[in-house]
Design a protein around this motif. Structure first.
Motif, PDB file in Angstrom:
ATOM      1  N   MET A   1     -69.718  29.057  39.150  1.00  0.00           N
ATOM      2  CA  MET A   1     -68.973  28.665  37.981  1.00  0.00           C
ATOM      3  C   MET A   1     -69.896  28.727  36.761  1.00  0.00           C
ATOM      4  O   MET A   1     -71.000  28.217  36.786  1.00  0.00           O
ATOM      5  N   ASP A   2     -69.420  29.342  35.715  1.00  0.00           N
ATOM      6  CA  ASP A   2     -70.157  29.451  34.458  1.00  0.00           C
ATOM      7  C   ASP A   2     -69.584  28.426  33.489  1.00  0.00           C
ATOM      8  O   ASP A   2     -68.481  28.601  32.984  1.00  0.00           O
ATOM      9  N   VAL A   3     -70.309  27.337  33.251  1.00  0.00           N
ATOM     10  CA  VAL A   3     -69.814  26.238  32.425  1.00  0.00           C
ATOM     11  C   VAL A   3     -70.726  26.055  31.223  1.00  0.00           C
ATOM     12  O   VAL A   3     -71.948  26.149  31.336  1.00  0.00           O
ATOM     13  N   ARG A   4     -70.124  25.802  30.071  1.00  0.00           N
ATOM     14  CA  ARG A   4     -70.884  25.515  28.852  1.00  0.00           C
ATOM     15  C   ARG A   4     -70.251  24.307  28.180  1.00  0.00           C
ATOM     16  O   ARG A   4     -69.046  24.103  28.277  1.00  0.00           O
ATOM     17  N   ASP A   6     -68.619  22.751  25.237  1.00  0.00           N
ATOM     18  CA  ASP A   6     -67.891  23.263  24.087  1.00  0.00           C
ATOM     19  C   ASP A   6     -68.050  22.344  22.881  1.00  0.00           C
ATOM     20  O   ASP A   6     -68.418  22.783  21.808  1.00  0.00           O
ATOM     21  N   GLU A  51     -72.101  28.173  20.847  1.00  0.00           N
ATOM     22  CA  GLU A  51     -70.989  27.773  21.704  1.00  0.00           C
ATOM     23  C   GLU A  51     -70.650  26.291  21.651  1.00  0.00           C
ATOM     24  O   GLU A  51     -69.722  25.864  22.327  1.00  0.00           O
TER      25      GLU A  51
END
Length: 139
Positions: A1-4, A6, A51
């Motif tokens: 999973m690619d999570v940032r 926000d 981001e």
């Protein structure tokens, strides 16, 4: 999973004062700042990275802070602090700006663990509403 991450929402008592603090003292660029000043946006934000932004939301207990999330009793709870990572030069320049604006550095540390490993130095200070910021740099 690619999570940032926000965005984070900070409850503030005076949105313009907080916007000034985050723009002029911390050095983060405003997002929708002019639109907010002109009454065209409900709240201003500041950009942390490409981001991630911080939203500066007016806290008004009479308006029901839970309405936006739909989770009763959860909105408006304080956090201990949030941390911004900057370069060493920006860290040093921020210390000068904090002093110039009369913001007290309330804590510091060395060799502190964080998301990118060990930071040689870190400092803590409050924003105008008492939200605690930690700023650090990595080598």
């Amino acid at each position: 999973m690619d999570v940032r991450l926000d965005h984070l929402v900070c409850w503030v008592s005076d949105q313009l004062d907080s916007l000034h603090f985050y723009e002029q003292v911390i050095g983060l660029p405003g997002v929708r700042a002019e639109a907010f000043r002109e009454g065209k946006a409900a709240f201003p934000s500041v950009r942390v990275s490409a981001e991630t932004i911080l939203d500066l939301m007016a806290y008004d207990a009479s308006m029901g802070v839970d309405e936006g999330t739909g989770v009763k009793g959860s909105a408006g709870h304080p956090i201990n602090h949030f941390c911004l990572a900057v370069g060493k030069e920006d860290f040093d320049e921020l210390q000068v700006r904090l002093k110039r604006h009369g913001v007290e550095i309330t804590g510091s540390g060395v060799n502190s663990f964080g998301a990118q490993g060990i930071a040689p130095e870190t400092m803590f200070f409050p924003d105008p509403d008492g939200n605690v910021l930690e700023v650090r740099y990595y080598e």
